[in-house]
Design a protein around this motif. Structure first.
Motif, short mmCIF file in Angstrom:
data_model
loop_
_atom_site.label_atom_id
_atom_site.label_comp_id
_atom_site.label_asym_id
_atom_site.label_seq_id
_atom_site.Cartn_x
_atom_site.Cartn_y
_atom_site.Cartn_z
N GLU A 21 0.83 -1.21 0.00
CA GLU A 21 0.00 0.00 0.00
C GLU A 21 0.86 1.26 0.00
O GLU A 21 0.56 2.23 -0.69
CB GLU A 21 -0.94 -0.01 1.21
N VAL A 22 1.94 1.23 0.75
CA VAL A 22 2.85 2.38 0.80
C VAL A 22 3.49 2.61 -0.57
O VAL A 22 3.60 3.74 -1.03
CB VAL A 22 3.93 2.17 1.89
N ALA A 23 3.87 1.53 -1.24
CA ALA A 23 4.57 1.65 -2.53
C ALA A 23 3.63 1.90 -3.71
O ALA A 23 4.06 2.38 -4.76
CB ALA A 23 5.36 0.37 -2.80
N ALA A 24 2.35 1.60 -3.55
CA ALA A 24 1.40 1.68 -4.67
C ALA A 24 1.21 3.11 -5.17
O ALA A 24 1.22 4.06 -4.39
CB ALA A 24 0.05 1.12 -4.23
N THR A 25 1.01 3.23 -6.47
CA THR A 25 0.55 4.48 -7.06
C THR A 25 -0.97 4.44 -6.99
O THR A 25 -1.60 3.49 -7.46
CB THR A 25 1.01 4.60 -8.52
N LEU A 26 -1.54 5.48 -6.38
CA LEU A 26 -2.98 5.52 -6.17
C LEU A 26 -3.60 6.70 -6.90
O LEU A 26 -2.92 7.71 -7.13
CB LEU A 26 -3.27 5.63 -4.66
N PRO A 27 -4.89 6.61 -7.25
CA PRO A 27 -5.55 7.77 -7.86
C PRO A 27 -5.39 8.99 -6.96
O PRO A 27 -5.55 8.90 -5.75
CB PRO A 27 -7.02 7.33 -7.95
N GLY A 28 -5.07 10.11 -7.57
CA GLY A 28 -4.84 11.35 -6.84
C GLY A 28 -3.37 11.67 -6.68
O GLY A 28 -3.00 12.84 -6.50
N ASP A 29 -2.50 10.66 -6.77
CA ASP A 29 -1.06 10.92 -6.64
C ASP A 29 -0.58 11.92 -7.69
O ASP A 29 0.28 12.76 -7.42
CB ASP A 29 -0.26 9.63 -6.77
N GLU A 30 -1.19 11.85 -8.86
CA GLU A 30 -0.78 12.73 -9.96
C GLU A 30 -1.12 14.20 -9.71
O GLU A 30 -0.58 15.09 -10.37
CB GLU A 30 -1.42 12.26 -11.28
N LEU A 31 -1.98 14.48 -8.75
CA LEU A 31 -2.38 15.87 -8.47
C LEU A 31 -1.29 16.66 -7.75
O LEU A 31 -1.33 17.89 -7.73
CB LEU A 31 -3.68 15.90 -7.65
#
Length: 189
Positions: A21-31
């Motif tokens: 979970e810590v390493a995952a790219t999640l929706p919103g990271d790009e903001l």
């Protein structure tokens, strides 16, 4: 120096979260692509995502609260009063909605709203992105909260103070919030 003070392994930035979970790219990271600080915290809730979602949608100042220590939030004038029930009048959140932080504070804007999956807010000045992700789990739901923060040219002493005071302080508040949502969702389902 943007990007040099990124998330490091540490209990107060990663409480409850798995390594994945810590390493995952999640929706919103790009903001906020190049944050100074990232926290990823999580909790397992013994209820399905549809039982957790209403508690997230009604969160906010002057709304359903933050399910944390209201008295601390209100010391800062945030007008938080954590609800213990789902409030039907607060279940109609939409992308673009702005929620004030307190009666006269800045707003956070709903940037991503994918019902029963993802809710992402961004501060008006663009230096803070706060995302909530619901992942079905064999035990019910994993609720993942991610904060991405840019310290926006803050001088060295301010950065040090943030790391020493705000990071551990945010764990106290966010842990209480995640456990408050867990308690409410499990009790309602």
């Amino acid at each position: 120096m943007k990007g040099t003070v990124l998330q490091r392994p540490g209990r107060w930035l990663t409480w409850g979260a798995t390594t994945g979970e810590v390493a995952a790219t999640l929706p919103g990271d790009e903001l906020l692509a190049d944050p100074d600080i990232v926290s990823t915290r999580a909790v397992t809730i013994g209820a399905p995502p549809e039982a957790v979602w209403p508690w997230l949608v009604q969160m906010g100042s002057g709304r359903g609260g933050a399910y944390t220590y209201d008295w601390i939030e209100n010391l800062f004038g945030l007008d938080m009063h954590s609800a213990d029930q789902i409030l039907p009048q607060l279940q109609h959140l939409a992308t673009g909605d702005e929620l004030p932080l307190g009666k006269s504070g800045p707003a956070i804007r709903v940037e991503v709203l994918d019902p029963q999956r993802t809710l992402v807010f961004r501060s008006a000045d663009g230096t803070w992105v706060w995302a909530f992700h619901l992942r079905p789990d064999r035990a019910g739901t994993r609720l993942i909260s991610r904060n991405r923060i840019a310290l926006a040219g803050s001088p060295g002493p301010a950065r040090i103070a943030y790391r020493l005071v705000m990071e551990p302080g945010s764990l106290v508040m966010e842990r209480r919030m995640l456990l408050g949502i867990k308690q409410r969702a499990e009790g309602a389902s």
